[in-house]
Design an enzyme around this catalytic site. Structure first.
Site, short mmCIF file in Angstrom:
data_model
loop_
_atom_site.label_atom_id
_atom_site.label_comp_id
_atom_site.label_asym_id
_atom_site.label_seq_id
_atom_site.Cartn_x
_atom_site.Cartn_y
_atom_site.Cartn_z
N GLU A 82 0.91 3.81 1.95
CA GLU A 82 1.43 4.15 3.27
C GLU A 82 2.65 3.30 3.62
OE1 GLU A 82 -3.16 4.31 3.80
OE2 GLU A 82 -1.72 3.28 2.51
N HIS A 121 0.84 -1.19 0.00
CA HIS A 121 0.00 0.00 0.00
C HIS A 121 0.88 1.25 0.00
CE1 HIS A 121 -3.89 -1.95 1.77
NE2 HIS A 121 -3.36 -2.68 0.79
N CYS A 177 -2.31 -0.75 7.50
CA CYS A 177 -1.45 0.44 7.47
C CYS A 177 -1.51 1.19 8.80
CB CYS A 177 -1.86 1.35 6.32
SG CYS A 177 -1.51 0.59 4.70
N CYS A 232 -6.03 1.85 5.95
CA CYS A 232 -6.71 0.61 6.32
C CYS A 232 -6.16 0.12 7.66
CB CYS A 232 -6.51 -0.45 5.23
SG CYS A 232 -4.82 -1.09 5.17
#
Length: 149
Positions: A58, A56, A89, A86
């Site tokens: 992040e 992701h 993360c 999410c």
């Protein structure tokens, strides 16, 4: 006096990263990490490119910032991300002890707020910065994906 390096300024940088993800066929989420009004890390979703569900935006930015700083803690740093983090993360952000999280659009199904994910006690979170722009990019991406299938 208008602050040139405000949340909108840095969220625009995160949106640029989201556009890079979009151009690669990735879900268009982008992130930057800032310390002392300086971008020290950038990231965008690479889950398809790397065949890695953990890639992701992040996570990419956290790794880059840790490498830049030479340590695992991101105290005094701010994460700007186009979509609310999410649970995965948010967990990584907890362990990084990041000071601030600023996001664009809410994720009403998978976001850390909806799922009541615990952040580090010293972390602040603020949302809605350039929310319309972040949401529009995500909507456009998913409409195009549906039309391809």
């Amino acid at each position: 006096m208008i602050e040139p390096f405000d949340d909108t300024y840095f969220m625009k940088k995160a949106l640029q990263e989201a556009e890079v993800a979009y151009s690669k066929g990735e879900v268009p989420v982008g992130a930057v990490i800032v310390i002392d009004n300086k971008v020290i890390a950038r990231g965008h979703n690479l889950t398809e490119t790397l065949t890695d569900v953990t890639a992701h935006a992040e996570m990419q930015a956290i790794t880059a910032a840790s490498n830049f700083l030479g340590g695992k803690y991101l105290q005094k740093c701010t994460l700007y991300v186009t979509l609310e983090p999410c649970q995965m993360c948010a967990g990584a952000l907890y362990w990084s002890q990041i000071s601030h999280i600023v996001y664009g659009a809410r994720d009403m199904e998978r976001g850390c707020i909806h799922l009541n994910t615990k952040l580090h006690p010293k972390t602040t979170i603020k949302g809605g910065i350039l929310e319309a722009e972040a949401s529009e990019l995500l909507k456009r991406f998913f409409i195009e994906r549906r039309n391809l299938n």
